[in-house]
Every structure is written in structure tokens, then in C-alpha cells.
Write a protein that holds these residues in place. Structure first.
Motif, PDB file in Angstrom:
ATOM      1  N   GLY A 188      -0.568   4.019 -17.439  1.00  0.00           N
ATOM      2  CA  GLY A 188      -0.658   5.165 -16.118  1.00  0.00           C
ATOM      3  C   GLY A 188       0.893   4.911 -15.762  1.00  0.00           C
ATOM      4  O   GLY A 188       0.667   5.982 -14.367  1.00  0.00           O
ATOM      5  N   LEU A 189       1.933   4.159 -16.081  1.00  0.00           N
ATOM      6  CA  LEU A 189       3.423   4.454 -15.937  1.00  0.00           C
ATOM      7  C   LEU A 189       3.822   6.154 -16.458  1.00  0.00           C
ATOM      8  O   LEU A 189       3.816   5.894 -17.402  1.00  0.00           O
ATOM      9  CB  LEU A 189       3.879   3.184 -15.940  1.00  0.00           C
ATOM     10  N   ASP A 190       5.226   6.190 -15.433  1.00  0.00           N
ATOM     11  CA  ASP A 190       5.798   6.784 -15.890  1.00  0.00           C
ATOM     12  C   ASP A 190       6.445   6.445 -17.058  1.00  0.00           C
ATOM     13  O   ASP A 190       6.679   5.620 -16.820  1.00  0.00           O
ATOM     14  CB  ASP A 190       6.879   7.572 -15.037  1.00  0.00           C
ATOM     15  N   PRO A 191       7.761   7.315 -18.360  1.00  0.00           N
ATOM     16  CA  PRO A 191       8.241   6.719 -19.366  1.00  0.00           C
ATOM     17  C   PRO A 191       9.013   6.012 -18.835  1.00  0.00           C
ATOM     18  O   PRO A 191      10.305   5.225 -19.271  1.00  0.00           O
ATOM     19  CB  PRO A 191       8.648   8.236 -19.779  1.00  0.00           C
ATOM     20  N   GLN A 192      10.150   6.385 -17.230  1.00  0.00           N
ATOM     21  CA  GLN A 192      11.455   5.556 -16.927  1.00  0.00           C
ATOM     22  C   GLN A 192      10.490   3.787 -16.709  1.00  0.00           C
ATOM     23  O   GLN A 192      11.140   2.722 -16.728  1.00  0.00           O
ATOM     24  CB  GLN A 192      11.802   6.041 -15.322  1.00  0.00           C
ATOM     25  N   THR A 193      10.031   3.885 -16.332  1.00  0.00           N
ATOM     26  CA  THR A 193       9.181   2.463 -15.712  1.00  0.00           C
ATOM     27  C   THR A 193       8.805   2.295 -16.841  1.00  0.00           C
ATOM     28  O   THR A 193       9.475   0.792 -17.011  1.00  0.00           O
ATOM     29  CB  THR A 193       7.622   2.388 -14.442  1.00  0.00           C
ATOM     30  N   THR A 194       8.112   2.879 -17.766  1.00  0.00           N
ATOM     31  CA  THR A 194       8.266   1.823 -19.190  1.00  0.00           C
ATOM     32  C   THR A 194       8.488   1.393 -19.522  1.00  0.00           C
ATOM     33  O   THR A 194       8.913   0.119 -20.066  1.00  0.00           O
ATOM     34  CB  THR A 194       6.299   3.166 -19.961  1.00  0.00           C
ATOM     35  N   ASN A 195       9.584   2.104 -19.586  1.00  0.00           N
ATOM     36  CA  ASN A 195      11.189   1.409 -20.448  1.00  0.00           C
ATOM     37  C   ASN A 195      12.095   0.370 -19.979  1.00  0.00           C
ATOM     38  O   ASN A 195      12.376  -0.648 -20.352  1.00  0.00           O
ATOM     39  CB  ASN A 195      12.133   2.887 -20.657  1.00  0.00           C
ATOM     40  N   GLU A 212       0.689  -1.494  -0.515  1.00  0.00           N
ATOM     41  CA  GLU A 212      -0.068   0.232  -0.097  1.00  0.00           C
ATOM     42  C   GLU A 212       1.221   1.530   0.310  1.00  0.00           C
ATOM     43  O   GLU A 212       0.376   2.399  -0.223  1.00  0.00           O
ATOM     44  CB  GLU A 212      -0.939   0.138   1.329  1.00  0.00           C
ATOM     45  N   THR A 213       2.268   1.585   0.783  1.00  0.00           N
ATOM     46  CA  THR A 213       2.675   2.390   0.408  1.00  0.00           C
ATOM     47  C   THR A 213       4.117   2.318  -0.562  1.00  0.00           C
ATOM     48  O   THR A 213       3.893   3.268  -0.776  1.00  0.00           O
ATOM     49  CB  THR A 213       4.103   2.161   1.516  1.00  0.00           C
ATOM     50  N   PHE A 214       3.142   1.129  -1.800  1.00  0.00           N
ATOM     51  CA  PHE A 214       4.063   1.751  -3.603  1.00  0.00           C
ATOM     52  C   PHE A 214       3.369   2.793  -4.211  1.00  0.00           C
ATOM     53  O   PHE A 214       2.357   2.834  -4.124  1.00  0.00           O
ATOM     54  CB  PHE A 214       4.197  -0.116  -4.251  1.00  0.00           C
ATOM     55  N   SER A 215       4.514   2.963  -5.819  1.00  0.00           N
ATOM     56  CA  SER A 215       3.808   3.903  -6.502  1.00  0.00           C
ATOM     57  C   SER A 215       3.387   2.527  -7.333  1.00  0.00           C
ATOM     58  O   SER A 215       3.685   1.590  -7.107  1.00  0.00           O
ATOM     59  CB  SER A 215       5.110   4.732  -7.058  1.00  0.00           C
ATOM     60  N   THR A 216       2.665   3.535  -8.247  1.00  0.00           N
ATOM     61  CA  THR A 216       1.835   2.400  -9.724  1.00  0.00           C
ATOM     62  C   THR A 216       3.218   1.874 -10.139  1.00  0.00           C
ATOM     63  O   THR A 216       2.901   0.339 -10.330  1.00  0.00           O
ATOM     64  CB  THR A 216       0.890   3.464 -10.746  1.00  0.00           C
ATOM     65  N   GLY A 217       3.559   2.166 -10.488  1.00  0.00           N
ATOM     66  CA  GLY A 217       5.119   1.669 -10.701  1.00  0.00           C
ATOM     67  C   GLY A 217       5.607   0.382 -10.274  1.00  0.00           C
ATOM     68  O   GLY A 217       6.031  -0.760 -10.756  1.00  0.00           O
ATOM     69  N   MET A 218       5.408   0.864  -9.024  1.00  0.00           N
ATOM     70  CA  MET A 218       6.504   0.092  -8.046  1.00  0.00           C
ATOM     71  C   MET A 218       5.312  -1.802  -7.802  1.00  0.00           C
ATOM     72  O   MET A 218       5.838  -2.646  -7.618  1.00  0.00           O
ATOM     73  CB  MET A 218       7.086   0.118  -7.077  1.00  0.00           C
ATOM     74  N   LYS A 219       4.245  -1.179  -7.501  1.00  0.00           N
ATOM     75  CA  LYS A 219       3.123  -2.267  -7.369  1.00  0.00           C
ATOM     76  C   LYS A 219       3.149  -2.760  -8.603  1.00  0.00           C
ATOM     77  O   LYS A 219       3.297  -4.226  -8.746  1.00  0.00           O
ATOM     78  CB  LYS A 219       1.944  -1.189  -7.220  1.00  0.00           C
ATOM     79  N   GLN A 220       3.114  -2.403  -9.387  1.00  0.00           N
ATOM     80  CA  GLN A 220       3.255  -3.675 -10.890  1.00  0.00           C
ATOM     81  C   GLN A 220       4.706  -4.215 -11.131  1.00  0.00           C
ATOM     82  O   GLN A 220       4.514  -5.267 -11.623  1.00  0.00           O
ATOM     83  CB  GLN A 220       3.311  -2.423 -12.048  1.00  0.00           C
ATOM     84  N   ARG A 221       5.169  -3.584 -10.489  1.00  0.00           N
ATOM     85  CA  ARG A 221       6.751  -4.532 -10.523  1.00  0.00           C
ATOM     86  C   ARG A 221       6.652  -5.608 -10.177  1.00  0.00           C
ATOM     87  O   ARG A 221       7.353  -6.554 -10.667  1.00  0.00           O
ATOM     88  CB  ARG A 221       7.808  -3.491 -10.400  1.00  0.00           C
ATOM     89  N   ILE A 222       6.360  -5.761  -8.662  1.00  0.00           N
ATOM     90  CA  ILE A 222       5.967  -6.809  -7.527  1.00  0.00           C
ATOM     91  C   ILE A 222       5.044  -7.394  -8.226  1.00  0.00           C
ATOM     92  O   ILE A 222       4.680  -8.400  -8.284  1.00  0.00           O
ATOM     93  CB  ILE A 222       5.588  -6.555  -5.863  1.00  0.00           C
ATOM     94  N   ASN A 223       3.734  -7.199  -9.172  1.00  0.00           N
ATOM     95  CA  ASN A 223       2.063  -7.715 -10.310  1.00  0.00           C
ATOM     96  C   ASN A 223       3.261  -8.633 -10.744  1.00  0.00           C
ATOM     97  O   ASN A 223       2.879  -9.692 -11.244  1.00  0.00           O
ATOM     98  CB  ASN A 223       2.256  -5.984 -10.624  1.00  0.00           C
TER      99      ASN A 223
END
Lengths: 401, 271
Positions: free
Chosen positions: B165-172, B134-145
Motif C-alpha cells: 500500500g505504499l507509493d512507488p517513491q516510498t517503496t523505492n 496518527e498524523t502520518f501517512s501510511t508511508g511515514m508510519k511504515q518508515r518509523i515502524n
């Protein structure tokens, strides 16, 4: 077995998740406490009658009326340290009625003029008890106690008088009344009340098993439905469903975690009942747990069914709330089923909670053994088996449409 | 090359609404296959059927040789799913989540930790392992997911809009990770609305519209459809095939796992 291991995994996860939510944890503990404390203090019993305000209008100026007043105002019930009534003096009937209307007192006693002299003259006298009809529960008790006090007081006087008569008649040799005791003249037949277990019946002992059963079972019912529909809503149920575990393990795991939570709440209720209200369990505690477990079992199917048909958590809670409220009254948690109208009694017979509560009362209050509650337990078992047999296939079908 | 996914005449009806209409396609082992289509076209419904979460009304689908209807558990052992919604419990830590989902596949605790470790390193999530989701950002959640979906070491990975909905860095980072997974032999079925993403990653794409497959070919071949432009993009192809009209559907194509909506009956889509 694999399925047992899987269901334990699910139950463990659910409980871990539950303990992480501080607000849910707090309400979890506070709810049964509130319930218990409220009911315990709100529903009065004769033993708990303390300092109830009543009024006395004494229009007599003799000594016997003074004795009656001091008996009433000094009355203590049970092992209470304070007196049952706090007495205020009023001038007359009107003043007492006005005080009741103003809700300053919950009842009144009017002693007529000439009370002492009439008694001395050997006449029958009448005192009037004025009741507060706006509060039937209190007034019923006040009436009853005042009535008892007055008639007890009257008996004392009667006893003295009979003694005097007997002394005179027995002084004549060969009197046919020589073997008579004064008590036998005043009250030739006495009723003795004997309970099955020691102690007086008290409302709290009646209501405690009901509250316990109700809290445990509704906790499981709503908890199960809410937990499944929440996972459905947040998408995590898909994560469980794409694993090769048995679908039954998912449901049973959830039911297990909810049962553990329900039983903890039940234990809180029992503990408070014991600590604050002196309720004792006369029967076997293991039997109490068995009844609760079967009660839970009888509700699991219903919970699954509701969560299967409700898409959202809110729908599920609302759906259950609709049933919960009538069930509360129909299952006899607060009021005896025997006092309900016939059609309601018939409805109460199809609610499993009714049987769980009746069995719990038999065991907790009367100390009944397994033999006396077998029928109730069988009904719970059958009810649970039927609802599960319906709901599990429905659940399996519905989750994959 | 052998086909790892084979779909034949697959249909899904919700009462009188046909969400997926008699589709057939196949995906080769080791492919990154794009699954494109407007909202409500039937993409998610198809994925739910392929991942055993939804029962097909008719038709056959085979994954790694196993039938999705008759050999569900076998299919489940060969797939990983990153769905539209993040499949993680917010109150639990990343590690507790991974342990829970891993154990559902009867993996031992040690095995789960060991398998997760390399993915976590690659996705830069190791240091967050013991923090609550619950403390993660969307990008962090998606990576764990994504790590969760990989715990079973699947042959086929379903990614339903993984970079939404992820930022370009995480998307990349996720794009590179997808390529890396693919190079290790994992077949990937990617759903996306991002045409650049599809163009960048996919060897072949299928464009699905109104529950039917409108086109299915390599990106190169599809571009030939657009003759009026010199250097057409995949977006041009998409718009040419599916039209420019906004889709208004009366209901979502697929309801979430089970359940029944008490409401007006679903209406036919309005065009």
C-alpha cells in the motif's frame, strides 16, 4: 528490580496514550460526576424534602384547624431554608383524590367538620392522610412527616388538657397525683435515638461509598480488558511481546495504569460527595484507599481472564457489561443486601465488590478501624490471589497459543 | 557460510487445521531471503513462530543458535519485526514510540535517540520525530515502524509485506534501505506478494503453499522450472508452482496474538 521498571514503563506509556485522547479524557471526568450528581439528587432523603405539593381539605371552621394548617405549611426540615410542603386548599376528599390522580399533589390531609368543637368538647377526632400510591418513596416520607406533625399537634392539645386536669385535682389537699408531670401521662416512655457518629442517617452516605467502589472497580476491570484487547487488535501487543520483558510485567503495568485512573475517578466521587452532599469520612482516609486498592486487586485477575479469552475489544467490553449490570445490584450499591431475597444474598456473597462496599461503608460512615474490616479485606485479598493465580498462566498460554 | 536461521520439521496446528505443515529450511547469514506464497499459505504463521509470538506444535527452529521455544528472550534480542500491522501507538509521537519500544529492550534514552538518528536520516523522517503518528501517512508510519524494529540492532530483520500500500517513491526508498541494511550484515527475511520486489531484492526465495514449502532456491534456479517460456519472470514461476486457482480459506491462517474465536469451528479449506 527489572520487572518493576518494565511495568512502570508500560503503565507510563498507557497513561500518556490515555491523556492524548481528548474525548476519552472528558468522559473519564464526566462519568463519575454524572453518576454522583444523578444519584445525589434523585434519591431523596427527609432532609432534602422541599416544597412537596400537598393538599389540605379543611371542612372545619374553627380556630384549632387553622393552627394545624399553619403548623403543616410552616414546617421546615433540617436546616433547610424552604418549607417542606407547599400547601394548596381543596374542598373535600374527592377533590384531593382527583388532584393526586392528576399528580398535582403528592399527598393530602383532610380535616373533618366539627374538628375544633369536638376537641373543645373533649372528644377524640380523626384527620385523614391521603397517600399517593404511585410514588412510594415520596409518599412514604410525606405520610410519615404528616403523621408526626399531626400527632405532635395532638400531644400539644393533650398536654394542655392534662395540665387543666392536674391543676384541678392537685387543688384538693393530699392528691395522689401531686408529683405527676403532664408529660409523664401523655408519653410515659420516650425513645431516644443515638448514633455511633453524629448526624442523621442519610441515603447519600449509604450510597456514596458504594458508587465509589463500583466506579473504581469497574473502571479497572473494563479498562484493563479493553486496553489489552485493543493492543491485541491494533497489533502493538506483538511489539511488546517480542521484547525480552517478563509477561507478568506487561499485565501488571497495564493493571497499574488502570488502577491509577480508577483511583482518580474514585477521588472525584469522594470530592463531589463531600462538596455537594456533605458526606464526611468518619474513618481513616488511608484505610479507605487501602480498601479500594484491595478491591482493585480482587478484580485484576478477572480483567486479565476476560482479555485473554476475548479476541476483540468489543467482545471484551460486551462480556464485561453482562456481568457489570447484575453486579451493580447484587453488591448492594443502591439497595441493602439484607433486603434481597435469600438466593440473591447468596450470590452477592461471591462478588468481591460486596465486601469492598461493606468495608468502605463501615469505615466511611461509621468510622470503623482496621480491626473491624479485617475479614472483608482478607476475602478481597484471597479472591484476588486466586483469580490472579488462574488468569496469569492462562494469559501467558493464550497470547502465544 | 553459516546458517543464521535453521528450521526443522516445524508444524503449527490450530485445532484440526494445519497452518504450517512440517517445514524445514535454512537461511544463511547475510542473505535476503524471500518468503512467498498465496494468502493463507502459512507465511505469517511461520514468521510468528520464528519471532516467538506463537508456540510451534512440533519441530525445532533456531535463530542465531537459540531455540525459539526454550530460549525466547535470547532470540528476541537478535531479531527485529516489521509485522503486517504497524506496531506504533497512533496517539504518541514518533519519538515517544521509539523511546517506549527501545526501553522495553532496556536501552537508555540516549542510546535510543542515538541509534534511531542514523536510520531516521536515511529514511528522511528526522523532522517528523516529534509529531504524532496518527498524523502520518501510511508511508511515514511504515518508515518509523522500520526504525522501531531496528532499535535493537538486530542480526535478523523480519519484514512482513513492508511495502504494502505504499507509493512507488516510498517503496523505492525502502527497497534501497533494505539493501543498505543487508550490506551492513543484517539477514533479512522478506514476505511479499510483489514478485518484482522479491526478484529485485532476494538472493533466495521459498515458495510456501498449503503450509508446505513447494520450492526453495535462488531466483535464477527457480526460473529453470518454467521451460515453456524463453525469459520467465518470478511470477511465472510462482504461478506454475502454486497454480492459478484463487484461494478461499475459511479462516485466517493465524489469529492475532492469542484469543479465541467464538464462532463456527474452522472448516477445512475448500479447493
Amino acid at each position: 528490580m527489572k520487572i518493576i521498571k518494565d511495568l512502570c514503563q508500560i503503565a507510563k506509556k498507557d497513561l500518556l496514550e490515555f491523556t492524548r485522547d481528548r474525548l476519552r479524557l472528558v468522559t473519564f471526568f464526566i462519568m463519575p460526576m454524572f453518576m454522583m450528581i444523578m444519584v445525589g439528587f434523585i434519591f431523596p432523603s427527609q432532609n432534602t424534602l422541599k416544597n412537596v405539593p400537598i393538599g389540605i381539605a379543611n371542612q372545619d371552621n374553627g380556630s384549632i384547624s387553622q393552627q394545624l394548617i399553619s403548623t403543616v405549611s410552616g414546617l421546615k426540615l433540617g436546616d433547610s431554608s424552604s418549607t417542606a410542603f407547599s400547601v394548596t386548599s381543596y374542598d373535600d376528599n374527592e377533590a384531593i383524590k382527583n388532584a393526586i390522580k392528576g399528580q398535582k399533589i403528592n399527598g393530602g390531609l383532610i380535616i373533618p367538620s366539627g374538628f375544633t368543637s369536638d376537641i373543645a368538647a373533649g372528644k377524640q377526632v380523626t384527620v385523614t392522610i391521603v397517600e399517593d400510591q404511585s410514588n412510594p418513596q415520596i409518599s412514604q416520607m410525606v405520610d410519615q412527616i404528616l403523621n408526626n406533625v399531626v400527632s405532635g399537634f395532638g400531644q400539644q392539645i393533650g398536654l394542655q388538657k392534662t395540665n387543666q386536669i392536674l391543676t384541678i385535682t392537685n387543688s384538693v389537699p393530699g392528691s395522689p397525683f401531686s408529683k405527676l408531670s403532664p408529660q409523664a401521662i401523655i408519653a410515659p416512655v420516650q425513645a431516644k435515638i443515638e448514633g455511633i457518629v453524629p448526624g442523621n442517617p442519610n441515603y447519600f452516605e449509604f450510597v456514596a461509598p458504594g458508587i465509589m467502589a463500583m466506579i473504581v472497580m469497574t473502571a479497572v476491570l473494563t479498562g484493563l480488558a479493553a486496553s489489552i484487547s485493543r493492543e491485541k487488535e491494533q497489533g502493538t501487543l506483538d511489539g511488546i511481546l517480542i521484547s525480552p520483558i517478563n509477561r507478568l510485567a506487561i499485565i501488571l503495568g497495564k493493571a497499574l495504569s488502570q488502577s491509577i485512573r480508577g483511583l482518580i475517578q474514585g477521588a472525584i466521587v469522594l470530592f463531589l460527595a463531600f462538596l455537594l452532599f456533605g458526606v464526611t469520612i468518619h474513618g481513616n482516609i488511608l484505610l479507605v484507599i487501602l480498601i479500594l486498592l484491595l478491591g482493585i486487586f480482587s478484580f485484576v485477575g478477572l480483567g486479565i481472564l476476560v482479555s485473554a479469552i476475548a479476541t476483540e475489544q468489543e467482545t471484551a467490553t460486551q462480556l464485561l457489561f453482562m456481568f457489570q449490570f447484575p453486579m451493580l445490584f447484587l453488591s448492594g450499591v443502591f439497595f441493602p443486601i439484607a433486603l434481597m431475597p435469600h438466593f440473591m444474598q447468596d450470590i452477592s456473597k461471591i462478588i468481591p465488590l460486596t465486601y469492598a462496599i461493606s468495608a468502605l461503608r463501615q469505615v466511611m460512615v461509621l468510622g470503623a478501624g482496621l480491626g473491624s474490616v479485617t475479614t472483608d479485606l482478607l476475602i478481597l485479598l484471597i479472591f484476588g490471589a486466586i483469580t490472579l493465580a488462574i488468569s496469569v498462566p492462562v494469559f501467558k498460554r493464550v497470547i502465544t497459543k | 557460510m553459516e546458517n543464521i536461521i535453521e528450521v526443522k520439521n516445524l508444524t503449527k496446528k490450530f485445532r484440526d487445521f494445519v497452518a504450517v505443515d512440517n517445514i524445514s529450511f535454512s537461511i544463511k547469514k547475510g542473505e535476503i531471503f524471500g518468503f512467498l506464497g498465496p494468502n493463507g499459505a502459512g507465511k505469517s504463521t511461520t514468521i510468528r513462530m520464528l519471532t516467538t509470538l506463537l508456540r510451534p506444535t512440533s519441530g525445532v527452529a533456531k535463530l542465531a543458535g537459540y531455540d525459539v521455544e526454550r530460549e525466547q528472550d535470547k532470540v528476541r534480542e537478535h531479531i527485529g519485526l516489521v509485522a503486517e500491522k504497524i506496531i506504533l501507538y497512533p496517539h504518541l509521537t514518533a519519538r515517544e514510540n521509539l523511546q517506549f519500544f527501545g526501553q522495553l529492550f532496556h536501552l537508555s534514552k540516549g542510546e535510543i535517540d542515538q541509534r534511531a538518528q542514523k536510520w531516521l536520516d536515511q529514511l528522511h523522517m528526522t523532522e517528523w520525530l516529534n509529531h504524532r503518528v496518527e498524523t502520518f501517512s501510511t508511508g511515514m508510519k511504515q518508515r518509523i515502524n522500520i526504525v522501531r524494529a531496528l532499535l535493537t540492532e538486530p542480526d535478523i530483520l523480519f519484514l512482513d509485506e513492508p511495502t504494502l500500500g505504499l507509493d512507488p517513491q516510498t517503496t523505492n526508498l525502502i527497497h534501497e534501505f533494505i539493501r543498505e541494511l543487508n550490506s551492513q550484515g543484517i539477514t533479512i527475511l522478506l514476505t511479499t506478494h510483489d514478485m518484482l520486489e522479491a526478484e529485485k531484492l532476494c538472493q533466495r526465495v521459498a515458495i510456501i503453499d498449503h503450509g508446505k514449502i513447494a520450492a526453495c532456491d535462488t531466483v535464477e534456479n527457480l526460473k529453470k522450472v518454467v521451460s515453456e517460456k524463453a525469459n520467465p519472470t518470478l511470477e511465472d514461476v510462482f504461478l506454475k508452482i502454486t497454480g492459478t486457482e484463487i484461494r478461499d480459506t475459511a479462516r485466517k491462517a493465524a489469529p492475532q496474538a492469542g484469543g479465541r474465536h467464538f464462532g463456527p469451528r474452522p472448516q477445512r479449506r475448500i479447493r
